[in-house]
Design an enzyme around this catalytic site. Structure first.
Site, PDB file in Angstrom:
ATOM      1  N   LYS A 113      13.041 -73.943   8.663  1.00  7.61           N
ATOM      2  CA  LYS A 113      14.219 -73.590   9.468  1.00  7.61           C
ATOM      3  C   LYS A 113      15.194 -72.754   8.671  1.00  7.61           C
ATOM      4  O   LYS A 113      15.888 -71.904   9.235  1.00  7.61           O
ATOM      5  CB  LYS A 113      14.897 -74.845  10.021  1.00  7.61           C
ATOM      6  CG  LYS A 113      14.079 -75.502  11.104  1.00  7.61           C
ATOM      7  CD  LYS A 113      14.930 -76.306  12.070  1.00  7.61           C
ATOM      8  CE  LYS A 113      14.062 -76.884  13.166  1.00  7.61           C
ATOM      9  NZ  LYS A 113      14.761 -77.845  14.008  1.00  7.61           N
ATOM     10  N   LYS A 193       2.418 -73.677  14.777  1.00 14.56           N
ATOM     11  CA  LYS A 193       2.708 -74.861  15.582  1.00 14.56           C
ATOM     12  C   LYS A 193       3.500 -74.469  16.826  1.00 14.56           C
ATOM     13  O   LYS A 193       4.440 -73.680  16.739  1.00 14.56           O
ATOM     14  CB  LYS A 193       3.537 -75.801  14.688  1.00 14.56           C
ATOM     15  CG  LYS A 193       3.841 -77.139  15.255  1.00 14.56           C
ATOM     16  CD  LYS A 193       4.832 -77.869  14.371  1.00 14.56           C
ATOM     17  CE  LYS A 193       6.257 -77.378  14.592  1.00 14.56           C
ATOM     18  NZ  LYS A 193       7.284 -78.160  13.911  1.00 14.56           N
ATOM     19  N   LYS A 196       9.645 -74.312  20.421  1.00 19.88           N
ATOM     20  CA  LYS A 196      10.592 -73.532  21.221  1.00 19.88           C
ATOM     21  C   LYS A 196      11.048 -72.308  20.443  1.00 19.88           C
ATOM     22  O   LYS A 196      11.085 -71.198  20.961  1.00 19.88           O
ATOM     23  CB  LYS A 196      11.788 -74.442  21.565  1.00 19.88           C
ATOM     24  CG  LYS A 196      13.014 -73.747  22.130  1.00 19.88           C
ATOM     25  CD  LYS A 196      13.007 -73.676  23.628  1.00 19.88           C
ATOM     26  CE  LYS A 196      14.004 -72.740  24.246  1.00 19.88           C
ATOM     27  NZ  LYS A 196      15.387 -73.126  24.211  1.00 19.88           N
TER      28      LYS A 196
HETATM   29  P1  AMP Z   1      11.227 -81.848  18.807  1.00 24.17           P
HETATM   30  O1  AMP Z   1      11.146 -81.011  20.030  1.00 24.17           O
HETATM   31  O2  AMP Z   1      11.146 -81.021  17.554  1.00 24.17           O
HETATM   32  O3  AMP Z   1      12.376 -82.775  18.840  1.00 24.17           O
HETATM   33  O4  AMP Z   1       9.914 -82.743  18.781  1.00 24.17           O
HETATM   34  C1  AMP Z   1       9.742 -83.919  19.541  1.00 24.17           C
HETATM   35  C2  AMP Z   1       8.399 -84.550  19.231  1.00 24.17           C
HETATM   36  O5  AMP Z   1       7.324 -83.662  19.551  1.00 24.17           O
HETATM   37  C3  AMP Z   1       8.196 -84.918  17.756  1.00 24.17           C
HETATM   38  O6  AMP Z   1       7.529 -86.161  17.679  1.00 24.17           O
HETATM   39  C4  AMP Z   1       7.334 -83.832  17.224  1.00 24.17           C
HETATM   40  O7  AMP Z   1       6.531 -84.250  16.139  1.00 24.17           O
HETATM   41  C5  AMP Z   1       6.463 -83.519  18.428  1.00 24.17           C
HETATM   42  N1  AMP Z   1       5.968 -82.138  18.385  1.00 24.17           N
HETATM   43  C6  AMP Z   1       6.725 -81.013  18.378  1.00 24.17           C
HETATM   44  N2  AMP Z   1       5.957 -79.906  18.337  1.00 24.17           N
HETATM   45  C7  AMP Z   1       4.661 -80.332  18.292  1.00 24.17           C
HETATM   46  C8  AMP Z   1       3.396 -79.678  18.249  1.00 24.17           C
HETATM   47  N3  AMP Z   1       3.300 -78.351  18.249  1.00 24.17           N
HETATM   48  N4  AMP Z   1       2.276 -80.443  18.225  1.00 24.17           N
HETATM   49  C9  AMP Z   1       2.376 -81.788  18.246  1.00 24.17           C
HETATM   50  N5  AMP Z   1       3.533 -82.474  18.289  1.00 24.17           N
HETATM   51  C10 AMP Z   1       4.673 -81.768  18.316  1.00 24.17           C
END
Ligand code: AMP
Ligand code: TRP
Length: 326
Positions: A113, A193, A196
């Site tokens: 980030k 990965k 957003k």
């Molecule tokens: P976040 O949107 O970053 O708050 O992520 C919420 C949850 O989604 C967390 O448990 C992340 O580890 C999971 N997550 C986010 N992006 C991915 C991805 N590309 N593949 C698998 N899990 C994800």
């Protein structure tokens, strides 16, 4: 009978994508049956990078709508917004004073980030994982269902718990992550990965034509240049997603026919699209319905926050006493 307490969180970014859904939320829904589950919309984490003030509130509601549409049930879990329980940030301060800066500078997510937001690397961004540790430990949660990218933060949470316990006496458990078999979904570029911020995502509530267009143009096995070339599902992100949304029979057939070039990528994507939409459309319909009654959602979030305040207040009191504060 509950086996233990679960905590997990998601940022209100305005979009919940397939990575979030497959890596985390599907698991959150399953775990509700056997554990005491606390799920949090982490707004204080979302402001560690530049954000739109006017969008934040809408994004929190949208996250709540999406989570409920995916099957979280406020009768069987606690759903709340992080900033409503100030003990999270209070405990963060205590943990800050136990956290070497070097530990935080080593975090992969911080490094990524801070690359993306070179102009704007704040204390908040560096401190992000300490707040995450406080989220989990303020409820003394034993298990944390997350995607693979968060494992390093859970390891840090264990280190912080250990450090607190050594310094002030046994207080916190060392929480374990719970991963799904598909804990890492790549983006439509097939390389990074899904997220957003990289704009390589497929949102689970996006209109079907948008989802199809994103799938249609998704990168598959790049070594497969022509329709007649055999493909390798082992390195194809879309095959990973097939295994989640398609039947065992469909997946096995695609696995076989891709390797022999009997099936092409477009046909494979059509099958995936159909199977995926069969799964996502009921969620989309439920989300539309939930949006009609925002008051019910706000009241579920309020109740969630009240429940959490009770637990967090007690643990914070114990922490203050042990650390000699007041
Ligand atoms: P976040 O949107 O970053 O708050 O992520 C919420 C949850 O989604 C967390 O448990 C992340 O580890 C999971 N997550 C986010 N992006 C991915 C991805 N590309 N593949 C698998 N899990 C994800
Ligand atoms: N950092 C997590 C993510 O980006 C979100 C999060 C915040 C979280 N606090 C948490 C996840 C506590 C699990 C437990 O995905």
């Amino acid at each position: 009978m509950a086996k233990g307490r679960i905590f997990s969180g998601i940022q209100p970014t305005g979009i919940i994508h397939l990575g979030n859904y497959v890596g985390a939320i599907q698991q959150w829904v399953k775990l509700m049956q056997n554990y005491e589950c606390i799920y949090c919309i982490v707004d204080y984490h979302a402001i560690t990078i530049e954000y739109e003030v006017t969008a934040l509130r809408d994004n929190i509601m949208e996250a709540a709508v999406t989570l409920l549409a995916c099957g979280l049930d406020p009768e069987h879990c606690t759903l709340f917004v992080q900033s409503r329980v100030p003990e999270h940030t209070e405990l963060t301060w205590i943990f800050n004073c136990l956290s070497p800066i070097g530990d935080l500078e080593r975090m992969t997510q911080f490094k990524e980030k801070s690359q993306q937001h070179r102009e704007d690397i704040t204390m908040g961004l560096l401190d992000y994982p300490v707040l995450q540790a406080a989220d989990i430990l303020i409820y003394k949660a034993g298990f944390v269902p997350v995607g693979e990218d968060q494992v390093q933060h859970i390891e840090l949470t264990r280190r912080i718990a250990r450090r607190f316990n050594n310094r002030f006496g046994e207080t916190f458990p060392e929480p374990q992550e719970i991963l799904t078999p598909t804990s890492r979904i790549m983006g439509t570029d097939g390389k990074t990965k899904m997220s957003k911020s990289l704009n390589n995502y497929i949102g689970i509530l996006e209109p079907p034509d948008v989802i199809w267009e994103k799938l249609r143009t998704s990168v598959t096995d790049e070594n497969r240049k022509r329709r007649s070339d055999p493909g390798n599902p082992d390195i194809c992100n879309l095959f990973t997603i097939h295994k989640v949304f398609s039947s065992a029979d469909d997946s096995a057939r695609i696995n076989r026919e891709c390797r022999t070039a009997e099936i092409g990528c477009v046909e494979c994507k059509k099958i995936l699209y159909n199977n995926m939409m069969a799964h996502l459309q009921p969620i989309q319909q439920k989300a539309n319905k939930l949006r009609e009654t925002p008051a019910a959602i706000i009241s579920a979030l309020n109740e969630g926050a009240e429940r959490c305040k009770k637990i967090a207040g007690q643990v914070m009191q114990e922490v203050r006493e042990k650390a000699g504060i007041r």
